[in-house]
Design a protein around this motif. Sequence first.
Motif, PDB file in Angstrom:
ATOM      1  N   LEU A  80      -3.698   7.785  -3.217  1.00 49.21           N
ATOM      2  CA  LEU A  80      -3.695   6.075  -2.006  1.00 49.21           C
ATOM      3  C   LEU A  80      -3.926   5.040  -3.054  1.00 49.21           C
ATOM      4  O   LEU A  80      -5.017   5.062  -3.456  1.00 49.21           O
ATOM      5  CB  LEU A  80      -5.073   5.929  -1.032  1.00 49.21           C
ATOM      6  CG  LEU A  80      -5.415   5.431   0.251  1.00 49.21           C
ATOM      7  CD1 LEU A  80      -4.652   5.339   1.058  1.00 49.21           C
ATOM      8  CD2 LEU A  80      -6.621   5.886   0.442  1.00 49.21           C
ATOM      9  N   ALA A  81      -3.664   3.905  -2.756  1.00 46.48           N
ATOM     10  CA  ALA A  81      -3.604   2.430  -3.336  1.00 46.48           C
ATOM     11  C   ALA A  81      -3.247   1.642  -2.303  1.00 46.48           C
ATOM     12  O   ALA A  81      -2.277   1.390  -1.742  1.00 46.48           O
ATOM     13  CB  ALA A  81      -2.730   2.498  -4.394  1.00 46.48           C
ATOM     14  N   GLY A 108       1.115  -0.860   0.105  1.00 44.44           N
ATOM     15  CA  GLY A 108      -0.033  -0.120   0.321  1.00 44.44           C
ATOM     16  C   GLY A 108       0.640   0.874   0.435  1.00 44.44           C
ATOM     17  O   GLY A 108       2.231   1.091   0.714  1.00 44.44           O
ATOM     18  N   THR A 109       0.195   2.267  -0.062  1.00 46.33           N
ATOM     19  CA  THR A 109       0.999   3.370  -0.522  1.00 46.33           C
ATOM     20  C   THR A 109      -0.222   4.678  -1.009  1.00 46.33           C
ATOM     21  O   THR A 109      -1.101   4.136  -0.694  1.00 46.33           O
ATOM     22  CB  THR A 109       1.633   3.535  -1.983  1.00 46.33           C
ATOM     23  OG1 THR A 109       2.622   4.951  -2.053  1.00 46.33           O
ATOM     24  CG2 THR A 109       0.404   3.547  -3.239  1.00 46.33           C
ATOM     25  N   VAL A 110       0.430   6.291   0.196  1.00 50.21           N
ATOM     26  CA  VAL A 110      -0.212   6.715   0.230  1.00 50.21           C
ATOM     27  C   VAL A 110       0.469   8.124  -0.127  1.00 50.21           C
ATOM     28  O   VAL A 110       1.632   8.149   0.287  1.00 50.21           O
ATOM     29  CB  VAL A 110      -0.769   7.193   0.985  1.00 50.21           C
ATOM     30  CG1 VAL A 110      -0.547   7.515   2.466  1.00 50.21           C
ATOM     31  CG2 VAL A 110      -2.351   8.338   1.513  1.00 50.21           C
ATOM     32  N   CYS A 111       0.450   9.368  -0.288  1.00 46.82           N
ATOM     33  CA  CYS A 111       1.167  10.472  -0.536  1.00 46.82           C
ATOM     34  C   CYS A 111       0.529  11.256   0.646  1.00 46.82           C
ATOM     35  O   CYS A 111      -0.335  11.935  -0.004  1.00 46.82           O
ATOM     36  CB  CYS A 111       1.853  10.569  -2.066  1.00 46.82           C
ATOM     37  SG  CYS A 111       2.040  12.159  -2.046  1.00 46.82           S
ATOM     38  N   LEU A 112       1.458  12.246   0.674  1.00 44.25           N
ATOM     39  CA  LEU A 112       0.421  13.942   1.471  1.00 44.25           C
ATOM     40  C   LEU A 112       1.040  15.232   1.031  1.00 44.25           C
ATOM     41  O   LEU A 112       2.572  15.622   1.315  1.00 44.25           O
ATOM     42  CB  LEU A 112       0.519  13.808   3.275  1.00 44.25           C
ATOM     43  CG  LEU A 112       0.136  15.199   3.706  1.00 44.25           C
ATOM     44  CD1 LEU A 112      -0.850  15.377   4.016  1.00 44.25           C
ATOM     45  CD2 LEU A 112       0.817  15.747   5.565  1.00 44.25           C
ATOM     46  N   GLY A 172      -7.520  -2.716   6.220  1.00 43.20           N
ATOM     47  CA  GLY A 172      -7.435  -1.668   7.048  1.00 43.20           C
ATOM     48  C   GLY A 172      -6.676  -0.941   7.143  1.00 43.20           C
ATOM     49  O   GLY A 172      -5.456   0.318   7.519  1.00 43.20           O
ATOM     50  N   ILE A 173      -5.505  -1.282   5.622  1.00 40.28           N
ATOM     51  CA  ILE A 173      -4.424  -0.440   4.894  1.00 40.28           C
ATOM     52  C   ILE A 173      -4.533   0.855   4.604  1.00 40.28           C
ATOM     53  O   ILE A 173      -3.925   1.372   5.092  1.00 40.28           O
ATOM     54  CB  ILE A 173      -3.621  -1.674   4.234  1.00 40.28           C
ATOM     55  CG1 ILE A 173      -3.187  -2.586   5.074  1.00 40.28           C
ATOM     56  CG2 ILE A 173      -2.244  -0.812   4.052  1.00 40.28           C
ATOM     57  CD1 ILE A 173      -2.848  -4.256   3.924  1.00 40.28           C
ATOM     58  N   GLY A 174      -5.134   0.655   4.039  1.00 34.24           N
ATOM     59  CA  GLY A 174      -5.589   1.881   3.622  1.00 34.24           C
ATOM     60  C   GLY A 174      -6.504   3.011   4.711  1.00 34.24           C
ATOM     61  O   GLY A 174      -5.570   3.763   4.423  1.00 34.24           O
ATOM     62  N   ARG A 175      -6.711   2.503   5.242  1.00 35.82           N
ATOM     63  CA  ARG A 175      -7.826   3.123   6.357  1.00 35.82           C
ATOM     64  C   ARG A 175      -5.848   3.738   7.803  1.00 35.82           C
ATOM     65  O   ARG A 175      -5.707   4.963   7.688  1.00 35.82           O
ATOM     66  CB  ARG A 175      -8.244   3.050   7.246  1.00 35.82           C
ATOM     67  CG  ARG A 175      -8.933   4.022   8.467  1.00 35.82           C
ATOM     68  CD  ARG A 175      -9.187   2.967   9.700  1.00 35.82           C
ATOM     69  NE  ARG A 175      -9.353   4.286  10.798  1.00 35.82           N
ATOM     70  CZ  ARG A 175     -11.345   4.492  10.896  1.00 35.82           C
ATOM     71  NH1 ARG A 175     -12.408   4.037  10.007  1.00 35.82           N
ATOM     72  NH2 ARG A 175     -11.346   5.411  11.990  1.00 35.82           N
ATOM     73  N   SER A 176      -5.014   2.450   8.043  1.00 34.58           N
ATOM     74  CA  SER A 176      -3.588   2.705   8.610  1.00 34.58           C
ATOM     75  C   SER A 176      -3.616   4.554   7.788  1.00 34.58           C
ATOM     76  O   SER A 176      -2.315   5.006   8.190  1.00 34.58           O
ATOM     77  CB  SER A 176      -3.184   1.242   8.716  1.00 34.58           C
ATOM     78  OG  SER A 176      -3.527   1.227   9.465  1.00 34.58           O
ATOM     79  N   LEU A 177      -2.966   4.546   6.489  1.00 33.43           N
ATOM     80  CA  LEU A 177      -2.125   4.788   5.817  1.00 33.43           C
ATOM     81  C   LEU A 177      -2.557   6.700   5.417  1.00 33.43           C
ATOM     82  O   LEU A 177      -2.080   7.537   5.760  1.00 33.43           O
ATOM     83  CB  LEU A 177      -1.879   4.734   4.215  1.00 33.43           C
ATOM     84  CG  LEU A 177      -1.055   3.626   4.317  1.00 33.43           C
ATOM     85  CD1 LEU A 177      -1.719   3.158   2.560  1.00 33.43           C
ATOM     86  CD2 LEU A 177      -0.032   3.412   3.795  1.00 33.43           C
TER      87      LEU A 177
END
Length: 149
Positions: free
Chosen positions: A69-70, A52-56, A79-84
Amino acid sequence: MIRKALIPDARAIQKLLMDYSRDGLMLPRSLSEIYENIRDFYVFAEQGTVLGTVCLSICWEDLAEVRSLAVAESASGRGIGRSLVEICLEEARALGLRRVFALTYKPGFFAKIGFREIEKSELPHKIWGDCLKCAKFPDCDEIAVCIDL
């Protein structure tokens, strides 16, 4: 485990993002763009594999975007997306940001974390930035959501 992305993660991040962009769910990001912004990314990695990945992305003095968010399809529902997203919100608070937004096709996902729907017109910096690169502009069908910190 969630951690800040490292240079060797860039290709795995791009692969996750391309899987979603092929389905029209997000804008593609070039490998060059990922390298340039690697410090803004987090990854969820398990046994050396990025799942999983996400960018702020900071947009303005009081505004940031949760983007890119992927989560790998094989890891969906854990719950990986939520945690990211939550780690992005923690960083935004630590930076003193007051508001975080996202453009999404899944507003219900973000609502569970505390985001609310808003009009895209509330996001002028965003609309004239990345949105101009999108094939769907100006007829965007994504939903803008935000959370006040």
